[in-house]
Design an enzyme around this catalytic site. Structure first.
Site, PDB file in Angstrom:
ATOM      1  N   LEU A 191       6.828  -3.518   2.006  1.00 37.03           N
ATOM      2  CA  LEU A 191       6.888  -2.058   2.167  1.00 37.03           C
ATOM      3  C   LEU A 191       6.285  -1.627   3.503  1.00 37.03           C
ATOM      4  CD1 LEU A 191       5.868  -1.091  -1.489  1.00 37.03           C
ATOM      5  CD2 LEU A 191       8.159  -0.989  -0.497  1.00 37.03           C
TER       6      LEU A 191
ATOM      7  N   LYS B 298     -15.274   2.138   0.012  1.00 37.39           N
ATOM      8  CA  LYS B 298     -14.706   0.964   0.707  1.00 37.39           C
ATOM      9  C   LYS B 298     -13.255   1.232   1.114  1.00 37.39           C
ATOM     10  CE  LYS B 298     -12.822  -3.327  -1.302  1.00 37.39           C
ATOM     11  NZ  LYS B 298     -11.468  -2.943  -1.205  1.00 37.39           N
ATOM     12  N   ASN B 299     -12.487   1.779   0.173  1.00 35.43           N
ATOM     13  CA  ASN B 299     -11.058   1.943   0.458  1.00 35.43           C
ATOM     14  C   ASN B 299     -10.739   3.112   1.376  1.00 35.43           C
ATOM     15  OD1 ASN B 299     -10.598  -0.317  -1.016  1.00 35.43           O
ATOM     16  ND2 ASN B 299      -9.570   0.688  -2.732  1.00 35.43           N
TER      17      ASN B 299
ATOM     18  N   ASP C  94      -8.090  -0.209 -10.115  1.00 35.05           N
ATOM     19  CA  ASP C  94      -9.379  -0.805  -9.746  1.00 35.05           C
ATOM     20  C   ASP C  94     -10.471  -0.577 -10.803  1.00 35.05           C
ATOM     21  OD1 ASP C  94      -8.273  -1.813  -7.473  1.00 35.05           O
ATOM     22  OD2 ASP C  94      -9.227  -0.426  -6.089  1.00 35.05           O
TER      23      ASP C  94
ATOM     24  N   CYS D 190      -7.885  -9.852  -2.196  1.00 36.36           N
ATOM     25  CA  CYS D 190      -8.331 -10.294  -3.510  1.00 36.36           C
ATOM     26  C   CYS D 190      -7.231 -11.042  -4.243  1.00 36.36           C
ATOM     27  CB  CYS D 190      -8.760  -9.075  -4.319  1.00 36.36           C
ATOM     28  SG  CYS D 190     -10.516  -8.994  -4.534  1.00 36.36           S
TER      29      CYS D 190
ATOM     30  N   ARG E  70       0.746 -10.261  -3.459  1.00 31.06           N
ATOM     31  CA  ARG E  70       0.437  -9.119  -2.602  1.00 31.06           C
ATOM     32  C   ARG E  70       1.457  -9.080  -1.452  1.00 31.06           C
ATOM     33  NH1 ARG E  70      -5.055  -7.486  -3.448  1.00 31.06           N
ATOM     34  NH2 ARG E  70      -4.465  -5.579  -2.426  1.00 31.06           N
ATOM     35  N   PRO E  71       2.701  -8.683  -1.741  1.00 27.76           N
ATOM     36  CA  PRO E  71       3.711  -8.665  -0.683  1.00 27.76           C
ATOM     37  C   PRO E  71       3.434  -7.588   0.367  1.00 27.76           C
ATOM     38  CG  PRO E  71       4.594  -7.753  -2.727  1.00 27.76           C
ATOM     39  CD  PRO E  71       3.211  -8.214  -3.029  1.00 27.76           C
TER      40      PRO E  71
ATOM     41  N   ARG F  87     -17.968  -8.007  -1.556  1.00 30.50           N
ATOM     42  CA  ARG F  87     -16.871  -7.418  -0.783  1.00 30.50           C
ATOM     43  C   ARG F  87     -16.839  -5.902  -0.926  1.00 30.50           C
ATOM     44  NH1 ARG F  87     -11.225 -10.337  -0.911  1.00 30.50           N
ATOM     45  NH2 ARG F  87     -11.006  -8.601   0.526  1.00 30.50           N
TER      46      ARG F  87
ATOM     47  N   ILE G 229       0.241  -1.600 -11.932  1.00 34.85           N
ATOM     48  CA  ILE G 229       0.173  -1.753 -10.464  1.00 34.85           C
ATOM     49  C   ILE G 229       0.176  -3.233 -10.075  1.00 34.85           C
ATOM     50  CG2 ILE G 229      -1.095  -1.144  -8.348  1.00 34.85           C
ATOM     51  CD1 ILE G 229      -0.159   1.341  -9.801  1.00 34.85           C
TER      52      ILE G 229
ATOM     53  N   ARG H 254      -7.172  -8.070   3.140  1.00 34.62           N
ATOM     54  CA  ARG H 254      -5.809  -7.558   3.173  1.00 34.62           C
ATOM     55  C   ARG H 254      -5.678  -6.417   4.185  1.00 34.62           C
ATOM     56  NH1 ARG H 254      -0.932  -7.625   0.685  1.00 34.62           N
ATOM     57  NH2 ARG H 254       0.035  -5.611   0.322  1.00 34.62           N
TER      58      ARG H 254
HETATM   59  C1  UD1 Z   1      -4.990  -0.609  -2.253  1.00 34.01           C
HETATM   60  C2  UD1 Z   1      -6.472  -0.783  -2.478  1.00 34.01           C
HETATM   61  C3  UD1 Z   1      -6.725  -1.547  -3.764  1.00 34.01           C
HETATM   62  C4  UD1 Z   1      -6.012  -0.871  -4.933  1.00 34.01           C
HETATM   63  C5  UD1 Z   1      -4.533  -0.635  -4.604  1.00 34.01           C
HETATM   64  C6  UD1 Z   1      -3.826   0.189  -5.668  1.00 34.01           C
HETATM   65  C7  UD1 Z   1      -7.401  -0.866  -0.233  1.00 34.01           C
HETATM   66  C8  UD1 Z   1      -8.062  -1.672   0.826  1.00 34.01           C
HETATM   67  N1  UD1 Z   1      -7.047  -1.503  -1.372  1.00 34.01           N
HETATM   68  O1  UD1 Z   1      -4.418  -1.910  -2.128  1.00 34.01           O
HETATM   69  O2  UD1 Z   1      -8.128  -1.564  -4.001  1.00 34.01           O
HETATM   70  O3  UD1 Z   1      -6.083  -1.709  -6.056  1.00 34.01           O
HETATM   71  O4  UD1 Z   1      -4.409   0.078  -3.357  1.00 34.01           O
HETATM   72  O5  UD1 Z   1      -4.447   1.414  -5.840  1.00 34.01           O
HETATM   73  O6  UD1 Z   1      -7.227   0.325  -0.088  1.00 34.01           O
HETATM   74  N2  UD1 Z   1       3.483  -3.709  -2.862  1.00 34.01           N
HETATM   75  C9  UD1 Z   1       4.679  -4.315  -2.511  1.00 34.01           C
HETATM   76  N3  UD1 Z   1       4.949  -4.442  -1.183  1.00 34.01           N
HETATM   77  C10 UD1 Z   1       4.111  -4.005  -0.202  1.00 34.01           C
HETATM   78  C11 UD1 Z   1       2.895  -3.375  -0.588  1.00 34.01           C
HETATM   79  C12 UD1 Z   1       2.612  -3.244  -1.929  1.00 34.01           C
HETATM   80  O7  UD1 Z   1       5.458  -4.703  -3.368  1.00 34.01           O
HETATM   81  O8  UD1 Z   1       4.429  -4.137   0.991  1.00 34.01           O
HETATM   82  C13 UD1 Z   1       3.165  -3.544  -4.308  1.00 34.01           C
HETATM   83  C14 UD1 Z   1       1.882  -4.280  -4.711  1.00 34.01           C
HETATM   84  O9  UD1 Z   1       2.134  -5.633  -5.007  1.00 34.01           O
HETATM   85  C15 UD1 Z   1       1.450  -3.482  -5.909  1.00 34.01           C
HETATM   86  C16 UD1 Z   1       1.879  -2.056  -5.550  1.00 34.01           C
HETATM   87  O10 UD1 Z   1       2.867  -2.176  -4.538  1.00 34.01           O
HETATM   88  O11 UD1 Z   1       2.162  -3.901  -7.038  1.00 34.01           O
HETATM   89  C17 UD1 Z   1       0.769  -1.181  -5.046  1.00 34.01           C
HETATM   90  O12 UD1 Z   1       0.083  -1.835  -3.981  1.00 34.01           O
HETATM   91  P1  UD1 Z   1      -0.649  -1.026  -2.820  1.00 34.01           P
HETATM   92  O13 UD1 Z   1      -0.791   0.389  -3.266  1.00 34.01           O
HETATM   93  O14 UD1 Z   1       0.046  -1.276  -1.545  1.00 34.01           O
HETATM   94  O15 UD1 Z   1      -2.071  -1.713  -2.794  1.00 34.01           O
HETATM   95  P2  UD1 Z   1      -2.948  -2.080  -1.542  1.00 34.01           P
HETATM   96  O16 UD1 Z   1      -2.757  -1.094  -0.460  1.00 34.01           O
HETATM   97  O17 UD1 Z   1      -2.787  -3.511  -1.232  1.00 34.01           O
END
Ligand code: UD1
Length: 415
Positions: free
Chosen positions: A124, A22-23, A304, A115, A120-121, A396, A326, A91
């Site tokens: 970045l 999926k990812n 995950d 989810c 979920r900011p 999902r 995380i 997302r």
């Molecule tokens: C992706 C995966 C999800 C997995 C996660 C961590 C997909 C579709 N989803 O989610 O299944 O659990 O990686 O391996 O691929 N963060 C910020 N600001 C941002 C982005 C992220 O602070 O702009 C923080 C998040 O809140 C979290 C950390 O960074 O604490 C890691 O998040 P991120 O790796 O970005 O996760 P996703 O890409 O959303």
């Protein structure tokens, strides 16, 4: 909302074919918007997040020529305001920004959903886009992005925190910016490497070493055929399920190299594991040993699989600590497992379990994708009948879960 009724305890035992990741499928689909030529993608999982993505694609004018294997053509995409109801469902919709910005020089979009696992900011993602020359206005949950001085610029971007999503956003945009963009402190999850391999198949020039990704921009991408990697999280879920049920399982169509750290932990817990190029065989005949884990970016332990490992620990011999680094509030499963008899305490970002011999069926609630997965495997080994409410989350990310579990000997019914 649907419910699952699961009658236990049963062994999760037999053979299973793992679906495509999926990812990987999600960022690959969004990065395919960068080319006008036909794309054929094999091994796309048949799951809800992909259905939503394809619905979103249809709205913007993507032509879906064939469903299996998926053949797409993106030459007629339009820059329209997509409804919040659709954007908010996944997302991954944030990955629309890159291709739209490249093609139309400006984008307006709602901030994405996803989810329910805590904050979920997207700061970045926006940080990366700004470094590449984007001008961003953010009001409530709406973003307006333009290109400053009409030109995107290559740059060296050091991510202040490792992020899978932001790494993908930067890769997508930088692929077609003339010059070299370097991402330092990038995520290097296998799904990111898969997306890089996909883009390189279309003519991109992206290299990676340790936590650095180097993107040499190209003028345009061509079409191509690509096969998505197996889902390591789906694989891990079935392996853990089988282990806690003291079962024997062979997962086919998977890749053990993507689960090295996880397999190491399962071995410490007492499982016998054999691997080949595309299979993992697990055999467990005793009560598992409790395992301490800390979730961290790849190649460390994946967040995950944290909820599924919590189920292992509630049934294991001994006391354990899981540290969730995380998503520090990813604890939706804990309250539900306690209803089943588990002895768990949460302290800050840690889940402290005292292993017990048995858990019991009752009525519980799924609140996000991976917690749903953990409750399902818990229900398989619980004594009596478990009703899991709000189970739609599971669709999902897990293809044909009822059928797959049924083939593995589980009495599972959708009601
Ligand atoms: C992706 C995966 C999800 C997995 C996660 C961590 C997909 C579709 N989803 O989610 O299944 O659990 O990686 O391996 O691929 N963060 C910020 N600001 C941002 C982005 C992220 O602070 O702009 C923080 C998040 O809140 C979290 C950390 O960074 O604490 C890691 O998040 P991120 O790796 O970005 O996760 P996703 O890409 O959303």
């Amino acid at each position: 909302m649907n419910k699952f009724k699961i009658i236990g305890p049963s062994k999760i035992e037999g053979e299973i074919k793992i679906s495509g990741s999926k990812n990987s499928a999600l960022p690959i689909l969004f990065s395919s918007l960068l080319t006008k030529e036909d794309i054929k993608i094999k091994n796309i999982p048949n799951i809800k997040d992909i259905d939503i993505t394809l619905k979103l694609f249809k709205k913007i004018g993507v032509l879906i020529k064939k469903k299996k294997p998926l053949i797409l053509n993106n030459q007629n995409i339009k820059n329209i305001n997509l409804p919040y109801k659709l954007i908010n469902k996944i997302r991954a919709s944030i990955w629309l920004i890159g291709p739209m910005l490249i093609k139309f020089k400006k984008v307006k979009i709602y901030t994405p959903g996803g989810c329910n696992i805590g904050k979920r900011p997207i700061n970045l993602h926006l940080y990366g886009l700004k470094k590449l020359g984007a001008k961003i206005k953010l009001k409530n949950n709406f973003i307006k992005i333009k290109i400053k001085n009409k030109k995107l610029i290559p740059n060296t971007i050091k991510l202040p925190q490792v992020s899978v999503g932001a790494t993908i956003t930067i890769i997508i945009v930088a692929t077609l910016i003339s010059g070299i963009t370097t991402i330092k402190n990038s995520a290097i999850e296998p799904e990111i490497i898969d997306t890089i391999n996909f883009l390189n198949t279309l003519g991109a020039n992206i290299k990676h070493k340790n936590n650095t990704i180097i993107i040499s921009g190209v003028k345009k991408l061509h079409g191509g055929i690509y096969k998505i990697i197996p889902d390591r999280i789906e694989t891990g879920t079935y392996l853990i399920g089988s282990l806690i049920s003291k079962g024997k399982i062979i997962c086919y169509n998977t890749n053990p190299n993507l689960l090295r750290y996880v397999l190491k932990k399962l071995k410490v817990s007492g499982a016998e594991i054999k691997t080949g190029n595309d299979f993992i065989k697990l055999n467990m005949h005793k009560r598992p040993k409790a395992i301490n884990i800390k979730t961290l970016p790849y190649p460390n332990f994946p967040t995950d699989l944290q909820p599924q490992f919590t189920v292992l620990n509630i049934l294991a011999k001994g006391k354990s600590i899981i540290t969730e680094n995380i998503f520090p509030n990813r604890f939706n499963h804990v309250k539900e497992l306690i209803k089943m008899g588990a002895k768990i305490k949460i302290k800050n970002n840690q889940i402290i379990c005292k292993g017990i011999q048995k858990i019991f069926g009752t009525t519980i609630y799924a609140k996000d994708l991976r917690s749903a997965a953990s409750l399902i495997i818990a229900a398989c080994v619980a004594y009596g009948t478990t009703i899991i409410k709000d189970i739609n989350f599971i669709y999902r990310g897990y293809e044909n879960i009822e059928k797959k579990l049924n083939n593995l000997g589980i009495k599972i019914y959708k009601i």
